[in-house]
Structures are given as structure tokens and as C-alpha cells.
Design a protein around this motif. Sequence first.
Motif, PDB file in Angstrom:
ATOM      1  N   PRO A 180       0.835  -1.213   0.000  1.00  0.00           N
ATOM      2  CA  PRO A 180       0.000   0.000   0.000  1.00  0.00           C
ATOM      3  C   PRO A 180       0.865   1.257   0.000  1.00  0.00           C
ATOM      4  CG  PRO A 180       0.089  -0.922   2.197  1.00  0.00           C
ATOM      5  CD  PRO A 180       0.839  -1.881   1.313  1.00  0.00           C
ATOM      6  N   ASP A 181       0.310   2.345  -0.486  1.00  0.00           N
ATOM      7  CA  ASP A 181       1.076   3.576  -0.629  1.00  0.00           C
ATOM      8  C   ASP A 181       1.605   4.097   0.702  1.00  0.00           C
ATOM      9  OD1 ASP A 181       0.779   3.617  -3.371  1.00  0.00           O
ATOM     10  OD2 ASP A 181      -0.962   4.949  -3.354  1.00  0.00           O
ATOM     11  N   TRP A 182       0.855   3.844   1.803  1.00  0.00           N
ATOM     12  CA  TRP A 182       1.299   4.400   3.081  1.00  0.00           C
ATOM     13  C   TRP A 182       2.609   3.774   3.564  1.00  0.00           C
ATOM     14  CZ3 TRP A 182       1.691   1.107   7.238  1.00  0.00           C
ATOM     15  CH2 TRP A 182       0.914  -0.073   7.231  1.00  0.00           C
ATOM     16  N   CYS A 183       2.956   2.605   3.024  1.00  0.00           N
ATOM     17  CA  CYS A 183       4.227   1.971   3.412  1.00  0.00           C
ATOM     18  C   CYS A 183       5.437   2.665   2.794  1.00  0.00           C
ATOM     19  CB  CYS A 183       4.216   0.500   3.018  1.00  0.00           C
ATOM     20  SG  CYS A 183       3.247  -0.554   4.115  1.00  0.00           S
ATOM     21  N   ALA A 184       5.189   3.630   1.916  1.00  0.00           N
ATOM     22  CA  ALA A 184       6.295   4.398   1.342  1.00  0.00           C
ATOM     23  C   ALA A 184       6.719   5.533   2.264  1.00  0.00           C
ATOM     24  CB  ALA A 184       5.897   4.952  -0.021  1.00  0.00           C
ATOM     25  N   HIS A 185       5.939   5.793   3.296  1.00  0.00           N
ATOM     26  CA  HIS A 185       6.195   6.927   4.182  1.00  0.00           C
ATOM     27  C   HIS A 185       6.413   6.411   5.603  1.00  0.00           C
ATOM     28  CE1 HIS A 185       4.875   9.297   0.790  1.00  0.00           C
ATOM     29  NE2 HIS A 185       3.769   8.580   0.749  1.00  0.00           N
ATOM     30  N   LYS A 186       7.655   6.377   6.020  1.00  0.00           N
ATOM     31  CA  LYS A 186       8.045   5.800   7.308  1.00  0.00           C
ATOM     32  C   LYS A 186       7.261   6.376   8.474  1.00  0.00           C
ATOM     33  CE  LYS A 186      12.112   5.179  10.257  1.00  0.00           C
ATOM     34  NZ  LYS A 186      13.576   5.418  10.361  1.00  0.00           N
ATOM     35  N   TRP A 187       7.108   7.692   8.497  1.00  0.00           N
ATOM     36  CA  TRP A 187       6.537   8.332   9.674  1.00  0.00           C
ATOM     37  C   TRP A 187       5.033   8.165   9.766  1.00  0.00           C
ATOM     38  CZ3 TRP A 187      10.118   8.764  12.934  1.00  0.00           C
ATOM     39  CH2 TRP A 187      11.413   9.099  12.535  1.00  0.00           C
ATOM     40  N   ASP A 188       4.354   7.918   8.648  1.00  0.00           N
ATOM     41  CA  ASP A 188       2.900   7.767   8.688  1.00  0.00           C
ATOM     42  C   ASP A 188       2.499   6.615   9.601  1.00  0.00           C
ATOM     43  OD1 ASP A 188       2.809   9.833   6.930  1.00  0.00           O
ATOM     44  OD2 ASP A 188       1.986   8.689   5.249  1.00  0.00           O
ATOM     45  N   GLY A 189       3.167   5.472   9.438  1.00  0.00           N
ATOM     46  CA  GLY A 189       2.862   4.315  10.272  1.00  0.00           C
ATOM     47  C   GLY A 189       3.162   4.571  11.736  1.00  0.00           C
ATOM     48  N   LEU A 190       4.294   5.188  12.025  1.00  0.00           N
ATOM     49  CA  LEU A 190       4.673   5.441  13.414  1.00  0.00           C
ATOM     50  C   LEU A 190       3.712   6.420  14.082  1.00  0.00           C
ATOM     51  CD1 LEU A 190       8.563   5.657  13.130  1.00  0.00           C
ATOM     52  CD2 LEU A 190       7.233   3.907  14.320  1.00  0.00           C
ATOM     53  N   VAL A 191       3.342   7.469  13.376  1.00  0.00           N
ATOM     54  CA  VAL A 191       2.407   8.453  13.947  1.00  0.00           C
ATOM     55  C   VAL A 191       1.070   7.792  14.269  1.00  0.00           C
ATOM     56  CG1 VAL A 191       1.047  10.498  13.421  1.00  0.00           C
ATOM     57  CG2 VAL A 191       3.486  10.469  12.900  1.00  0.00           C
ATOM     58  N   ALA A 192       0.563   6.973  13.349  1.00  0.00           N
ATOM     59  CA  ALA A 192      -0.722   6.309  13.578  1.00  0.00           C
ATOM     60  C   ALA A 192      -0.652   5.358  14.764  1.00  0.00           C
ATOM     61  CB  ALA A 192      -1.145   5.551  12.315  1.00  0.00           C
ATOM     62  N   ILE A 193       0.448   4.653  14.905  1.00  0.00           N
ATOM     63  CA  ILE A 193       0.602   3.712  16.018  1.00  0.00           C
ATOM     64  C   ILE A 193       0.710   4.464  17.346  1.00  0.00           C
ATOM     65  CG2 ILE A 193       2.194   2.035  17.058  1.00  0.00           C
ATOM     66  CD1 ILE A 193       2.838   1.196  14.098  1.00  0.00           C
ATOM     67  N   VAL A 194       1.500   5.519  17.374  1.00  0.00           N
ATOM     68  CA  VAL A 194       1.646   6.301  18.603  1.00  0.00           C
ATOM     69  C   VAL A 194       0.297   6.903  19.017  1.00  0.00           C
ATOM     70  CG1 VAL A 194       2.664   8.380  19.598  1.00  0.00           C
ATOM     71  CG2 VAL A 194       4.094   6.789  18.319  1.00  0.00           C
ATOM     72  N   ASN A 195      -0.456   7.379  18.067  1.00  0.00           N
ATOM     73  CA  ASN A 195      -1.773   7.939  18.388  1.00  0.00           C
ATOM     74  C   ASN A 195      -2.694   6.884  18.991  1.00  0.00           C
ATOM     75  OD1 ASN A 195      -1.098  10.494  17.516  1.00  0.00           O
ATOM     76  ND2 ASN A 195      -1.939  10.223  15.461  1.00  0.00           N
ATOM     77  N   ASP A 196      -2.626   5.668  18.463  1.00  0.00           N
ATOM     78  CA  ASP A 196      -3.430   4.580  19.007  1.00  0.00           C
ATOM     79  C   ASP A 196      -3.005   4.250  20.444  1.00  0.00           C
ATOM     80  OD1 ASP A 196      -5.225   1.949  18.276  1.00  0.00           O
ATOM     81  OD2 ASP A 196      -3.496   1.394  19.496  1.00  0.00           O
ATOM     82  N   LEU A 197      -1.698   4.181  20.669  1.00  0.00           N
ATOM     83  CA  LEU A 197      -1.183   3.869  22.004  1.00  0.00           C
ATOM     84  C   LEU A 197      -1.527   4.968  23.002  1.00  0.00           C
ATOM     85  CD1 LEU A 197       2.323   2.515  20.932  1.00  0.00           C
ATOM     86  CD2 LEU A 197       0.381   1.151  21.706  1.00  0.00           C
ATOM     87  N   LYS A 198      -1.435   6.195  22.548  1.00  0.00           N
ATOM     88  CA  LYS A 198      -1.759   7.330  23.411  1.00  0.00           C
ATOM     89  C   LYS A 198      -3.215   7.286  23.852  1.00  0.00           C
ATOM     90  CE  LYS A 198      -1.474  12.398  23.492  1.00  0.00           C
ATOM     91  NZ  LYS A 198      -1.087  13.608  22.693  1.00  0.00           N
TER      92      LYS A 198
END
Length: 302
Positions: A274-292
Motif C-alpha cells: 500500500p502507498d502508506w508503506c512508502a512513508h516511514k513516519w505515517d505508520g509510526l504516527v498512527a501507532i503512537v496515536n493509538d497507544l496514546k
Amino acid sequence: MGLDKYVNTFGVACKKQFGEKLKKLTIDAKFTCPNRDGTLGKGGCTYCNVASFSYEHGTELSIADQLKQGRERVAGRTSKYIAYFQAYTSTYDEYLVLKAKYDEAIRDSDIVGLCVGTRPDCVSDEVIELLVSYQKQGIEVWLELGLQSANDKTLKKINRGHSFDDYLDTVSRARAKGLKVCTHLIMGLPGESHQDYLNSLQSILNAGVDGLKLHPLHIVEGSTMAKAWKSDRIKLLTLEEYAYSVGELIRFTPKDIIFHRVTAYAKKPMLLAPDWCAHKWDGLVAIVNDLKAKGGQGSYLN
């Protein structure tokens, strides 16, 4: 980014042990794989094209020169490094060949760790003893096992060429000798659901593990799975679905287990989707938001 607030990351663990976060310097040591050379099969795992994740894949540089190049790439960010044999099956060769390559990788004093990526069915007792010998010299050693799923049906579907029992055997032998084991899981494999990811995690935790790496399934050019995706036969996880599943797995994981990675990315044009896997920070930001929003590592176990 804030991931360290919610997760026992590899960086945090290294800082506690070494006083600073270490950088892994990836190495392509010209290994192959029994699932490619005909021993077990041809073509490899259906999702695999190692060039999508290895800087050094295809290089003619020596191990020493690859490490030098890696240092230049991360210059100023640390003074100590881990030599990471990442490409293909890095325990799949003769003992003396393996020893020579590992010895070259840890020759310099600023290399304080050794990570060896491999398959669960390619770790002999002799290899385990070799890795233990480096540990006895004060080197931080990690055996990284690419499991991807604990479901044997899935393993067969993606042409892994090994079973979950192979994984259990290797983990038992390695950890009995004091080796640290980091296990890789892929989320989004064909036919698997969120519950399958949770089942795989629980099976791994039951077997005993020291570290985890989580990856989203992404389709890369040159893989068998790319053909199925181009024929619209594979549904991929959205960023939101992936972040949710990662967050849940983290919350079910005891706090002493180290997360070496919680997402992965690849570069276009090698990456197809998927296109979002081309952007390293997109995945990390989404995961951190979920954890928060829902809680960090081990919060479901309190």
C-alpha cells in the motif's frame, strides 16, 4: 515521535545498557536461502524481494566497507553500532564461512552488537554455539527469526518451507544457551485476520521470546505476491487497520519484551502497495496515536 513513552523499544533498551541508542548497520554477506536455491524450493517466500529492504543488496563491497558506508549514513547519531546480517538466511553456510563473516563484522571496537537474521529451520546447534561464543566475548547478540505467522496453513500458503514446530525447536535450543531471540511477524498476510495476529503473538509468548519485530505486508516488485496483487486477488491493510492491530498486540505484550520494530516501509518504485508503506513516519504516527488513546505495552496485562 513519542513511541518510547508507550513501548519498550530497542533504542530504550540499548540506552539503558550502553548509555546511548545504537544503530544497526545492515550487511549483505551474499547468503542465499534454502527456499531459493532448490534445497527446499525455488522462488522464495511469496512476499519476498530482499532488495526492497536492504540498502546493500547486490553490492560488491566487503563487509568492512559496508559497515564503513553504514557509519557514514548515520554519522553523528551514535558512537556504537550493531552489525546486522539482514539479507536472506544469514546462518545458511558452512561453519567456517559463517565464522569468518561474523568475525569480520565485529572486528572494530565500535561494533558492540551482532544481529543475525535467519529462518527457524536453518539454525544448527553448531551455529548456536558460535553465536554464544561471541556473547561470551561481551558482544550483544540477537538471533532474529523470521516466523511471520504461527499458523501452519499460512506458512504453507506463503511458501515459507518450515513449520511452527521448527520455530519452537530453534527457540528452545537458542534460549537454553542464553541467546536472545527476536521474532518477526507480518500482519496482513492473505487469509489472516486480526485474531490470527493475536493467536500468533500468544503462541510466541508461550514459547518464550526476548524481542519482537512487527511488519505490515507490503507488495514489492519482483515478488510472487505482486502477480496476485496486480490481478486484484489480495486485499491489503489500511494504515488505520494496521495501527489498530499493532496497538492491540503491544498492549498484550509483557513490558520486559523489547520491540525492535513496530512497522516497516519500502521505497518506490520497488514498493507497489500500500502507498502508506512508502512513508516511514505515517505508520509510526498512527501507532503512537493509538497507544496514546488506548494504552501502551502490557496495559492489558495489568
